[in-house]
Design an enzyme around this catalytic site. Structure first.
Site, PDB file in Angstrom:
ATOM      1  N   HIS A  77       5.728  -5.823   6.239  1.00 20.36           N
ATOM      2  CA  HIS A  77       6.090  -5.452   4.871  1.00 20.36           C
ATOM      3  C   HIS A  77       6.171  -3.940   4.730  1.00 20.36           C
ATOM      4  O   HIS A  77       5.459  -3.215   5.412  1.00 20.36           O
ATOM      5  CB  HIS A  77       5.038  -5.956   3.871  1.00 20.36           C
ATOM      6  CG  HIS A  77       4.702  -7.392   4.035  1.00 20.36           C
ATOM      7  ND1 HIS A  77       3.520  -7.821   4.593  1.00 20.36           N
ATOM      8  CD2 HIS A  77       5.401  -8.498   3.731  1.00 20.36           C
ATOM      9  CE1 HIS A  77       3.498  -9.149   4.620  1.00 20.36           C
ATOM     10  NE2 HIS A  77       4.634  -9.580   4.103  1.00 20.36           N
ATOM     11  N   HIS A  79       5.007  -1.120   2.362  1.00 21.76           N
ATOM     12  CA  HIS A  79       3.936  -0.952   1.376  1.00 21.76           C
ATOM     13  C   HIS A  79       4.208   0.269   0.515  1.00 21.76           C
ATOM     14  O   HIS A  79       4.914   1.186   0.906  1.00 21.76           O
ATOM     15  CB  HIS A  79       2.579  -0.866   2.081  1.00 21.76           C
ATOM     16  CG  HIS A  79       2.097  -2.202   2.574  1.00 21.76           C
ATOM     17  ND1 HIS A  79       1.004  -2.833   2.043  1.00 21.76           N
ATOM     18  CD2 HIS A  79       2.579  -3.028   3.539  1.00 21.76           C
ATOM     19  CE1 HIS A  79       0.825  -3.993   2.662  1.00 21.76           C
ATOM     20  NE2 HIS A  79       1.758  -4.129   3.581  1.00 21.76           N
ATOM     21  N   HIS A  95       2.342  -4.327  -1.476  1.00 23.94           N
ATOM     22  CA  HIS A  95       3.746  -4.369  -1.062  1.00 23.94           C
ATOM     23  C   HIS A  95       4.616  -3.592  -2.046  1.00 23.94           C
ATOM     24  O   HIS A  95       4.369  -3.593  -3.247  1.00 23.94           O
ATOM     25  CB  HIS A  95       4.254  -5.808  -1.001  1.00 23.94           C
ATOM     26  CG  HIS A  95       3.579  -6.620   0.050  1.00 23.94           C
ATOM     27  ND1 HIS A  95       3.848  -7.942   0.229  1.00 23.94           N
ATOM     28  CD2 HIS A  95       2.649  -6.296   0.975  1.00 23.94           C
ATOM     29  CE1 HIS A  95       3.118  -8.409   1.221  1.00 23.94           C
ATOM     30  NE2 HIS A  95       2.368  -7.424   1.682  1.00 23.94           N
ATOM     31  N   HIS A 103       5.483 -12.474  -4.475  1.00 19.92           N
ATOM     32  CA  HIS A 103       5.694 -12.349  -3.038  1.00 19.92           C
ATOM     33  C   HIS A 103       6.517 -13.490  -2.452  1.00 19.92           C
ATOM     34  O   HIS A 103       6.301 -14.644  -2.774  1.00 19.92           O
ATOM     35  CB  HIS A 103       4.346 -12.298  -2.298  1.00 19.92           C
ATOM     36  CG  HIS A 103       4.519 -12.294  -0.815  1.00 19.92           C
ATOM     37  ND1 HIS A 103       4.911 -11.181  -0.124  1.00 19.92           N
ATOM     38  CD2 HIS A 103       4.410 -13.272   0.100  1.00 19.92           C
ATOM     39  CE1 HIS A 103       5.016 -11.474   1.154  1.00 19.92           C
ATOM     40  NE2 HIS A 103       4.712 -12.741   1.316  1.00 19.92           N
ATOM     41  N   HIS A 112       9.184  -9.540  -3.293  1.00 15.24           N
ATOM     42  CA  HIS A 112       8.965  -8.099  -3.454  1.00 15.24           C
ATOM     43  C   HIS A 112      10.094  -7.378  -2.719  1.00 15.24           C
ATOM     44  O   HIS A 112      10.669  -7.911  -1.770  1.00 15.24           O
ATOM     45  CB  HIS A 112       7.659  -7.655  -2.779  1.00 15.24           C
ATOM     46  CG  HIS A 112       6.422  -8.271  -3.340  1.00 15.24           C
ATOM     47  ND1 HIS A 112       5.326  -8.533  -2.561  1.00 15.24           N
ATOM     48  CD2 HIS A 112       6.088  -8.652  -4.590  1.00 15.24           C
ATOM     49  CE1 HIS A 112       4.365  -9.050  -3.299  1.00 15.24           C
ATOM     50  NE2 HIS A 112       4.807  -9.132  -4.547  1.00 15.24           N
ATOM     51  N   ASP A 115       9.253  -7.112   1.023  1.00 12.42           N
ATOM     52  CA  ASP A 115       9.027  -8.314   1.823  1.00 12.42           C
ATOM     53  C   ASP A 115      10.090  -8.426   2.912  1.00 12.42           C
ATOM     54  O   ASP A 115      11.280  -8.218   2.661  1.00 12.42           O
ATOM     55  CB  ASP A 115       9.077  -9.570   0.954  1.00 12.42           C
ATOM     56  CG  ASP A 115       7.868  -9.713   0.035  1.00 12.42           C
ATOM     57  OD1 ASP A 115       6.884  -8.968   0.223  1.00 12.42           O
ATOM     58  OD2 ASP A 115       7.910 -10.573  -0.853  1.00 12.42           O
ATOM     59  N   HIS A 152       1.078  -7.108   9.975  1.00 14.46           N
ATOM     60  CA  HIS A 152      -0.128  -7.873   9.658  1.00 14.46           C
ATOM     61  C   HIS A 152      -0.550  -8.738  10.843  1.00 14.46           C
ATOM     62  O   HIS A 152       0.244  -9.022  11.738  1.00 14.46           O
ATOM     63  CB  HIS A 152       0.111  -8.741   8.418  1.00 14.46           C
ATOM     64  CG  HIS A 152       0.242  -7.948   7.166  1.00 14.46           C
ATOM     65  ND1 HIS A 152      -0.805  -7.725   6.321  1.00 14.46           N
ATOM     66  CD2 HIS A 152       1.305  -7.292   6.635  1.00 14.46           C
ATOM     67  CE1 HIS A 152      -0.405  -6.985   5.302  1.00 14.46           C
ATOM     68  NE2 HIS A 152       0.875  -6.706   5.470  1.00 14.46           N
ATOM     69  N   ARG A 169      -4.322  -5.911   8.264  1.00 19.26           N
ATOM     70  CA  ARG A 169      -3.282  -4.948   8.645  1.00 19.26           C
ATOM     71  C   ARG A 169      -3.643  -4.393  10.020  1.00 19.26           C
ATOM     72  O   ARG A 169      -4.692  -3.761  10.177  1.00 19.26           O
ATOM     73  CB  ARG A 169      -3.215  -3.841   7.595  1.00 19.26           C
ATOM     74  CG  ARG A 169      -2.916  -4.402   6.206  1.00 19.26           C
ATOM     75  CD  ARG A 169      -3.117  -3.393   5.105  1.00 19.26           C
ATOM     76  NE  ARG A 169      -2.926  -4.027   3.803  1.00 19.26           N
ATOM     77  CZ  ARG A 169      -2.684  -3.354   2.694  1.00 19.26           C
ATOM     78  NH1 ARG A 169      -2.597  -2.020   2.706  1.00 19.26           N
ATOM     79  NH2 ARG A 169      -2.511  -4.001   1.562  1.00 19.26           N
TER      80      ARG A 169
END
Length: 178
Positions: A77, A79, A95, A103, A112, A115, A152, A169
């Protein structure tokens, strides 16, 4: 026969000349489009690859070449904050979501803006991902507090708000203008 061939070629040429070439499909390269890169690191500081964001028609193309990442599927993602303080990278914030959606691409109220699809990493620790984020802009990516890209620990289920149950993360990089 030659006359008919010439007539056909002339008609095609006129038709092409009349096309509105200012309209481009989403994802088409943008002449002189801006770009940004992010060098990713793991929580222990090891090199984890590089991401590039490039302006394209209708959004941003994000490409990621990851390394030193555990094999399997991983959520990825963009961020909202351009910080990657190890070891857990929580300083990257949530995000990137300027339109305040939920999401995931499989969520009817999502996704998002940051995403992305899951990335598959092989047994050699390498993985690649390329995606266009429709509507995303370089100005938004490189706003006052910047943006980061995060890998992730687990696969993203692409629907559960706020992060797709994609786990911790494990790698992070801050986008910088080129």
């Amino acid at each position: 026969m030659k006359y008919l061939t010439l007539l056909t070629i002339g008609t095609v040429a006129l038709g092409l000349g009349a096309c509105d070439q200012t309209k481009m499909e989403t994802g088409s390269p943008t002449p002189n489009g801006a770009s940004a890169t992010a060098s990713l690191r793991t929580g222990t500081g090891a090199d984890a690859g590089r991401a590039t964001a490039t302006e394209v028609a209708g959004g941003l193309r994000i490409t990621l070449d990851a390394m030193n990442v555990p094999a399997g599927m991983h959520g990825v993602h963009v961020h909202t904050v351009g910080r990657c303080d190890a070891p857990d990278f929580t300083t990257a914030g949530g995000h990137w979501n300027p339109s305040q959606r939920q999401h995931g691409s499989m969520n009817p109220q999502g996704p998002h803006e940051g995403d992305m699809p899951n990335m598959t990493v092989g047994n050699d620790g390498r993985g690649t991902l390329g995606v266009v984020l429709p509507g995303a802009t370089m100005a938004g990516l490189l706003d006052a507090d910047g943006s980061a890209i995060v890998i992730h620990a687990a696969a993203d289920d692409l629907k559960t708000d706020p992060s797709g149950n994609s786990g911790g993360r494990i790698a992070c990089g801050v986008f910088q203008a080129n």
